[in-house]
Write a protein that holds these residues in place. Structure first.
Motif, PDB file in Angstrom:
ATOM      1  N   ARG A   1       1.216   8.583 -14.140  1.00 49.01           N
ATOM      2  CA  ARG A   1       2.501   8.257 -13.525  1.00 49.01           C
ATOM      3  C   ARG A   1       2.380   7.864 -12.063  1.00 49.01           C
ATOM      4  NH1 ARG A   1       6.338  12.551 -15.009  1.00 49.01           N
ATOM      5  NH2 ARG A   1       6.574  11.263 -16.875  1.00 49.01           N
ATOM      6  N   ARG A   2       1.597   8.583 -11.286  1.00 51.24           N
ATOM      7  CA  ARG A   2       1.544   8.312  -9.843  1.00 51.24           C
ATOM      8  C   ARG A   2       0.260   7.614  -9.414  1.00 51.24           C
ATOM      9  NH1 ARG A   2       3.395  13.603  -6.585  1.00 51.24           N
ATOM     10  NH2 ARG A   2       2.466  12.316  -4.932  1.00 51.24           N
ATOM     11  N   ASN A   3      -0.545   7.221 -10.375  1.00 57.22           N
ATOM     12  CA  ASN A   3      -1.782   6.543 -10.005  1.00 57.22           C
ATOM     13  C   ASN A   3      -1.559   5.046  -9.927  1.00 57.22           C
ATOM     14  OD1 ASN A   3      -4.484   6.392  -9.322  1.00 57.22           O
ATOM     15  ND2 ASN A   3      -5.128   7.735 -10.995  1.00 57.22           N
ATOM     16  N   ALA A   4      -2.499   4.339  -9.346  1.00 55.59           N
ATOM     17  CA  ALA A   4      -2.439   2.876  -9.233  1.00 55.59           C
ATOM     18  C   ALA A   4      -3.713   2.294  -9.840  1.00 55.59           C
ATOM     19  CB  ALA A   4      -2.301   2.466  -7.771  1.00 55.59           C
TER      20      ALA A   4
ATOM     21  N   GLU B   1       4.784  11.603   0.135  1.00 54.47           N
ATOM     22  CA  GLU B   1       4.161  10.322  -0.199  1.00 54.47           C
ATOM     23  C   GLU B   1       5.247   9.291  -0.479  1.00 54.47           C
ATOM     24  OE1 GLU B   1       0.648   9.931  -3.037  1.00 54.47           O
ATOM     25  OE2 GLU B   1       2.291   9.112  -4.237  1.00 54.47           O
ATOM     26  N   ARG B   2       5.030   8.063   0.009  1.00 52.63           N
ATOM     27  CA  ARG B   2       6.018   7.002  -0.189  1.00 52.63           C
ATOM     28  C   ARG B   2       5.348   5.780  -0.814  1.00 52.63           C
ATOM     29  NH1 ARG B   2       9.035   6.329   5.486  1.00 52.63           N
ATOM     30  NH2 ARG B   2       6.878   6.333   6.213  1.00 52.63           N
ATOM     31  N   ARG B   3       6.121   5.111  -1.672  1.00 52.16           N
ATOM     32  CA  ARG B   3       5.617   3.915  -2.346  1.00 52.16           C
ATOM     33  C   ARG B   3       6.763   2.955  -2.587  1.00 52.16           C
ATOM     34  NH1 ARG B   3       2.900   5.748  -7.510  1.00 52.16           N
ATOM     35  NH2 ARG B   3       2.004   7.284  -6.092  1.00 52.16           N
ATOM     36  N   THR B   4       6.451   1.686  -2.790  1.00 48.88           N
ATOM     37  CA  THR B   4       7.492   0.703  -3.057  1.00 48.88           C
ATOM     38  C   THR B   4       8.072   0.924  -4.449  1.00 48.88           C
ATOM     39  OG1 THR B   4       5.891  -0.889  -3.937  1.00 48.88           O
ATOM     40  CG2 THR B   4       6.364  -0.987  -1.579  1.00 48.88           C
TER      41      THR B   4
ATOM     42  N   PRO C   1       0.818  -1.222   0.000  1.00 45.67           N
ATOM     43  CA  PRO C   1       0.000   0.000   0.000  1.00 45.67           C
ATOM     44  C   PRO C   1       0.851   1.271   0.000  1.00 45.67           C
ATOM     45  CG  PRO C   1      -0.840  -1.581   1.596  1.00 45.67           C
ATOM     46  CD  PRO C   1       0.471  -2.119   1.112  1.00 45.67           C
ATOM     47  N   ILE C   2       0.369   2.277  -0.713  1.00 46.09           N
ATOM     48  CA  ILE C   2       1.039   3.571  -0.754  1.00 46.09           C
ATOM     49  C   ILE C   2       0.830   4.297   0.575  1.00 46.09           C
ATOM     50  CG2 ILE C   2       1.048   5.841  -1.886  1.00 46.09           C
ATOM     51  CD1 ILE C   2       0.205   4.424  -4.454  1.00 46.09           C
ATOM     52  N   LEU C   3       1.897   4.862   1.106  1.00 46.99           N
ATOM     53  CA  LEU C   3       1.795   5.639   2.343  1.00 46.99           C
ATOM     54  C   LEU C   3       1.534   7.089   1.966  1.00 46.99           C
ATOM     55  CD1 LEU C   3       4.792   4.144   4.373  1.00 46.99           C
ATOM     56  CD2 LEU C   3       2.369   3.479   4.408  1.00 46.99           C
ATOM     57  N   PRO C   4       0.373   7.645   2.326  1.00 40.86           N
ATOM     58  CA  PRO C   4       0.012   9.002   1.862  1.00 40.86           C
ATOM     59  C   PRO C   4       0.883  10.075   2.503  1.00 40.86           C
ATOM     60  CG  PRO C   4      -1.584   8.209   3.454  1.00 40.86           C
ATOM     61  CD  PRO C   4      -0.670   7.051   3.180  1.00 40.86           C
TER      62      PRO C   4
END
Length: 362
Positions: free
Chosen positions: A309-312, A201-204, A191-194
């Motif tokens: 780009r930053r969407n899931a 914002e952090r993501r893998t 999960p993305i950390l908001p």
């Protein structure tokens, strides 16, 4: 009756008057120097210090100071004197050595210099290297990509397409058409950390793919509205379907000018037969390796930056729905791109760039 100190007369030679008047008129003169020149010209007309001070909104001692300095040193007296301070420690030879090293060599263990590595090499401080680089607009850490078109009809195609942008024909639509192929539906593995205060914002770094789609789009250069639809494949058949979509969406009584690239799906017999039956369609192909001239590419860049780009997206259908929503919002608040460069300006820029890289010695 007590008499004040007499004011020494001030007379100007012809060459001095010409110089002072030039300092006043010249736009690149320092404002302080131009102001002093006006003071001296006013004093040379026989005005008293009080009168000059009132006219120029300064104090009488200020007028007296510059009158006395001019009489003693003439024109040199109006120039700023060297300011006190620590003597300069970096010589012109040091600056030249830094610039030469930066432009003509690379370190043994890297592809470009950093401020630290060059400071160690030149035996200067890191801040000194940084100041010299800023003064001469040197940025070894940055790089940009480029590619010059080798299309033999480059000039003719640029003039044709830019002419459509700047002077579109009457009773006609100009549409920039292209495909954004292989758009991937991606989701992060965790999960993305908001974002929150003090933390971005952090993501893998890794992700899971859920399929791809291709967006076919036609940008109306006059209104900024976009006709678009997604297809799972990117073939001549899908482009043929998109042409039907365009034909249904545009007024039947207008000529249609399509700006598009040289991709093979745009020139197949299927497409040629479709166009032959519809003479109101006119194709304008961009030069090879010159996608920058197609305005829909700029719209694709905005789509990528704002939506993709930053969407899931956990499925291809979810990705396509997101693109369709973006299309709907875009068309409600459409704003066209403003093309400002003429064909001559573009070609002159390309010519200057070609000359610069041809003279580089590489």
């Amino acid at each position: 009756m007590t008499m004040g100190r007499p004011i020494p007369p001030l007379h100007l030679a012809d060459d001095e008057r010409d110089t002072l008047e030039r300092w006043v008129r010249r736009r690149k003169s320092a404002q302080a120097l131009a102001f002093r020149a006006r003071l001296i010209l006013a004093c040379a007309e026989g005005n008293k210090n009080n009168d000059v001070a009132v006219a120029f909104h300064v104090t009488r001692p200020t007028v007296g100071k510059w009158r006395a300095r001019f009489i003693a040193q003439r024109l040199d007296g109006l120039l700023d004197e060297p300011r006190p301070g620590a003597p300069r420690q970096i010589s012109d030879a040091d600056v030249e050595r830094v610039i030469t090293k930066t432009l003509e060599s690379i370190p043994k263990d890297a592809t470009h210099w950093s401020t630290r590595s060059l400071a160690k090499e030149c035996r200067l401080t890191q801040s000194a290297i940084s100041r010299i680089w800023r003064a001469f607009a040197l940025q070894p850490h940055r790089t940009e990509t480029f590619k010059l078109s080798k299309d033999p009809l480059f000039i003719e195609k640029v003039r044709d397409i830019v002419g459509l942008y700047l002077n579109p024909p009457d009773r006609a639509l100009v549409l920039c058409v292209d495909e954004k192929s292989q758009i991937q539906a991606l989701d992060r593995t965790q999960p993305i950390l908001p974002m929150r205060p003090g933390q971005i914002e952090r993501r893998t770094h890794d992700y899971t793919r859920y399929g791809t789609t291709s967006l076919f789009a036609a940008l109306d250069v006059k209104t900024g509205q976009v006709i678009g639809e997604c297809h799972r494949r990117h073939r001549s058949i899908e482009f043929h379907r998109f042409l039907h979509t365009i034909d249904d969406a545009v007024p039947a009584d207008l000529d249609i000018h399509l700006v598009l690239d040289n991709y093979g799906t745009h020139k197949t017999p299927l497409i040629q037969r479709w166009l032959a039956k519809r003479p109101r369609y006119h194709l304008h192909f961009t030069p090879t390796s010159a996608s920058w001239i197609n305005q829909v590419e700029r719209w694709f860049a905005a789509l990528t930056e704002k939506q993709i780009r930053r969407n899931a997206h956990r499925s291809t259908r979810e990705l396509e729905l997101a693109i369709e929503r973006y299309l709907e919002i875009n068309n409600k608040h459409a704003k066209p791109f403003r093309w400002t460069k003429t064909a001559d300006q573009i070609l002159a820029t390309v010519a200057r760039f070609c000359k610069r890289i041809s003279d580089s010695g590489h």
